[in-house]
Design a protein around this motif. Sequence first.
Motif: not given
Length: 403
Positions: A76-85, A106-121
Amino acid sequence: MSDHEHQPVAPLREDFLAADLYGYQELLTDRENDVVRRVRAFLEAEVRPRANEFWEAAESPRHLLPRLAELDVVGLGYDFEDRPAMSKVLTGWLGMEFARVDPSTGTMFGVHSGLAMGSISILGSQEQKARWLPAMRRMEKVGAFALSEPHGGSDVSGGLETTARRDGDDWIINGGKRWIGNGTFADVIVVYAKDEADDQVKGFLVEKEFEGFSASKIEGKYALRAVQNADLTFENCRVPAANKLEHANSFADTAKVLRLTRGGVAWSAVGLMLGAFERAVAYSQERVQFGKPIGSFQLISDLIARSAADITASLGMAVRVAQLQDAGVFHDEQAAMCKSFTTTRAREVVARSREILGGNGILLENDAVRYFADAEALYSYEGTSQMNNLIVGRACTGLSAFV
């Protein structure tokens, strides 16, 4: 009889948490509150009934991944064409809601959505973002983040043993990583390694099928047991140059991700406190001793009030950190102080909650001991309390106490 006797404290609003005594949820917009209500209902229906089961079995609730995709709250914290951050206050609040029910999920979700996606973003090229982030949002590709090593902890900024060497159109990675959440089943792992050519830390997207890569689950873990922490091994693991994160070229770049996620750990700590607190309050209302609910005893009321204050202070700090992140004026010392303070308070709140439950507090069926154990993991990862305090001290004095 006192006018105040037997008058339970109600939330400020029906959909507010009882411990949100200052009404921080009012800072969320109507749209954001709709998201919170939807996630809260999902967690109560899908996660809470089996949280203890997965914790005791040390198994990850991976069956939830498609359901998380359906909720459309991943990334949710990252911009997508159909869903702004959306705001950091909302994304942090959702992390808190997850940890309130089950810190492991929460950690399983956070590692994926925060650390991993955050690194790429934050550190990826436009092509890398387009390739990975939409699939990760849909949970078609699960991410992990690999920085910690078997022999490295607080000195990770200068002590990485995992190396990377350029070889034509590829990079060759050798070494090992430890404590990697989601590591046993992730499709893509963000791996940080020291470039042999210039001794700088670089970031790479290692896909699970790459030759020379292997992962094994860490056994005997008694905190966040449902999180699949792994040891990763790289033996001449060949990674295409296209998988080298374009803007990850020094540890200062890596620190941009850590600065973001330390705030996330604080939200998790608040959620963990809330979960333990709510269980203790409920028990104090139900447990009768000497003819009265134990919540009517002054000693128990004092424990509950102190925990409510710790939660309120920690939530206020987490909210302010998120506001600073949204404003783009966020600094290392602010992240460090928030992480250190909230995880330290979490230790105290879960201890009081277990104390209120007495002997029943060590039974998994009563939840308190799960929060009690999980707090130890949050206290230690993303920088120990002492190391984060050194960052704060340096900001206050202008003098470094690091050695």
